[in-house]
Design a protein around this motif. Structure first.
Motif, PDB file in Angstrom:
ATOM      1  N   ALA A  26      35.471  18.064-111.904  1.00 49.48           N
ATOM      2  CA  ALA A  26      35.131  18.403-113.201  1.00 49.48           C
ATOM      3  C   ALA A  26      33.608  17.990-113.235  1.00 49.48           C
ATOM      4  CB  ALA A  26      35.729  17.591-114.321  1.00 49.48           C
ATOM      5  N   TYR A  27      32.988  17.099-112.727  1.00 47.70           N
ATOM      6  CA  TYR A  27      31.370  16.717-112.798  1.00 47.70           C
ATOM      7  C   TYR A  27      30.940  17.746-111.792  1.00 47.70           C
ATOM      8  CZ  TYR A  27      27.204  14.703-111.369  1.00 47.70           C
ATOM      9  OH  TYR A  27      25.954  14.206-111.134  1.00 47.70           O
ATOM     10  N   ILE A  28      31.281  17.889-110.783  1.00 49.38           N
ATOM     11  CA  ILE A  28      30.861  19.029-109.743  1.00 49.38           C
ATOM     12  C   ILE A  28      30.692  20.463-110.412  1.00 49.38           C
ATOM     13  CG2 ILE A  28      30.972  20.399-107.536  1.00 49.38           C
ATOM     14  CD1 ILE A  28      32.106  17.635-106.382  1.00 49.38           C
ATOM     15  N   ASP A  29      31.699  20.934-111.283  1.00 50.31           N
ATOM     16  CA  ASP A  29      31.518  21.963-112.059  1.00 50.31           C
ATOM     17  C   ASP A  29      30.741  21.940-112.877  1.00 50.31           C
ATOM     18  OD1 ASP A  29      32.822  24.700-112.806  1.00 50.31           O
ATOM     19  OD2 ASP A  29      33.592  23.547-114.542  1.00 50.31           O
ATOM     20  N   SER A  49      31.451  18.918-121.121  1.00 50.51           N
ATOM     21  CA  SER A  49      32.839  18.585-122.127  1.00 50.51           C
ATOM     22  C   SER A  49      34.033  18.217-121.248  1.00 50.51           C
ATOM     23  CB  SER A  49      32.864  19.762-123.073  1.00 50.51           C
ATOM     24  OG  SER A  49      33.566  21.222-122.356  1.00 50.51           O
ATOM     25  N   ALA A  50      34.184  18.634-120.183  1.00 51.61           N
ATOM     26  CA  ALA A  50      35.400  18.056-119.665  1.00 51.61           C
ATOM     27  C   ALA A  50      35.428  16.864-118.565  1.00 51.61           C
ATOM     28  CB  ALA A  50      35.783  19.459-118.631  1.00 51.61           C
ATOM     29  N   PRO A  73      26.749   9.013-122.278  1.00 52.76           N
ATOM     30  CA  PRO A  73      26.142   9.941-123.356  1.00 52.76           C
ATOM     31  C   PRO A  73      24.856  10.547-122.492  1.00 52.76           C
ATOM     32  CG  PRO A  73      26.728   8.037-124.561  1.00 52.76           C
ATOM     33  CD  PRO A  73      26.866   7.732-123.161  1.00 52.76           C
ATOM     34  N   GLN A  74      23.976   9.861-121.813  1.00 51.68           N
ATOM     35  CA  GLN A  74      22.701  10.278-121.370  1.00 51.68           C
ATOM     36  C   GLN A  74      23.078  11.291-120.059  1.00 51.68           C
ATOM     37  OE1 GLN A  74      21.036   8.482-118.012  1.00 51.68           O
ATOM     38  NE2 GLN A  74      20.308  10.462-117.799  1.00 51.68           N
ATOM     39  N   LEU A  75      24.263  11.139-119.246  1.00 58.21           N
ATOM     40  CA  LEU A  75      24.722  11.805-118.253  1.00 58.21           C
ATOM     41  C   LEU A  75      25.279  13.197-118.785  1.00 58.21           C
ATOM     42  CD1 LEU A  75      26.280   9.004-116.145  1.00 58.21           C
ATOM     43  CD2 LEU A  75      24.450  10.530-115.325  1.00 58.21           C
ATOM     44  N   ASP A 131      22.360  15.206-119.641  1.00 57.43           N
ATOM     45  CA  ASP A 131      21.659  15.792-118.622  1.00 57.43           C
ATOM     46  C   ASP A 131      22.462  17.113-117.952  1.00 57.43           C
ATOM     47  OD1 ASP A 131      19.507  13.981-119.130  1.00 57.43           O
ATOM     48  OD2 ASP A 131      19.993  12.958-117.211  1.00 57.43           O
ATOM     49  N   LEU A 132      23.505  16.887-118.023  1.00 49.61           N
ATOM     50  CA  LEU A 132      24.410  18.013-117.315  1.00 49.61           C
ATOM     51  C   LEU A 132      24.301  19.280-118.334  1.00 49.61           C
ATOM     52  CD1 LEU A 132      27.601  16.001-116.013  1.00 49.61           C
ATOM     53  CD2 LEU A 132      25.913  17.337-114.643  1.00 49.61           C
ATOM     54  N   ASP A 133      24.622  19.104-119.442  1.00 45.85           N
ATOM     55  CA  ASP A 133      24.520  19.989-120.418  1.00 45.85           C
ATOM     56  C   ASP A 133      23.049  20.789-120.493  1.00 45.85           C
ATOM     57  OD1 ASP A 133      27.168  19.809-121.217  1.00 45.85           O
ATOM     58  OD2 ASP A 133      26.449  18.425-123.033  1.00 45.85           O
ATOM     59  N   THR A 134      22.075  20.011-120.518  1.00 50.19           N
ATOM     60  CA  THR A 134      20.688  20.510-120.807  1.00 50.19           C
ATOM     61  C   THR A 134      19.441  20.409-119.689  1.00 50.19           C
ATOM     62  OG1 THR A 134      20.049  18.835-122.101  1.00 50.19           O
ATOM     63  CG2 THR A 134      21.247  20.212-123.367  1.00 50.19           C
TER      64      THR A 134
END
Length: 145
Positions: A41-44, A52-53, A74-76, A79-82
């Protein structure tokens, strides 16, 4: 003449936005263990920019090449989102995972570039400590392929 220019610009924009093949590379795998599914899920999220997953512990950390790049869940997630650092990822492929207790190791190739042009492929090894269905620690090693 103007029609050709529009077609070329449209093709460049379409190529820049095309990440479809990369997202499929990290799709859920029914053979994954529950911990491997969390790592996947992280890699995705690296490709989809949708964390979100990804279940991070509130105090999760990430270290890349010896430098701390993540200081909290929350920071990770943010970062993944934006994070602009992830916008150059075009594809993730050849994902191989192994698990030993609470530790999942994911090895994969990551292609990066701009405007649909691949500029570099790196070989990544990420080690996840996953406890109570949450990522607590990620340690990443990146080597040019």
């Amino acid at each position: 003449m103007k029609m050709k220019r529009v077609a070329v610009v449209s093709a460049v924009v379409a190529a820049a936005l095309d990440i479809g093949s990369g997202i499929a590379a990290a799709a859920p795998n029914p053979a994954d263990t529950p911990r491997e599914a969390i790592a996947r899920a992280y890699i995705d999220a690296l490709l989809s920019h949708d964390a979100s997953a990804v279940p991070f512990a509130p105090d999760a950390t990430r270290v890349e090449a010896g430098l701390q790049t993540g200081t909290s869940g929350p920071q990770l997630t943010h970062d993944l989102d934006t994070g602009v650092q992830y916008s150059v990822i075009q594809n993730i492929r050849d994902i191989r995972m192994s698990e030993d207790g609470d530790v999942v190791t994911a090895r994969y190739l990551l292609d990066s570039g701009v405007l649909g042009i691949r500029l570099m492929t790196v070989d990544i090894t990420e080690t996840f400590v996953i406890q109570d269905h949450e990522i607590h620690t990620i340690v990443a090693t990146i080597v040019p392929a």
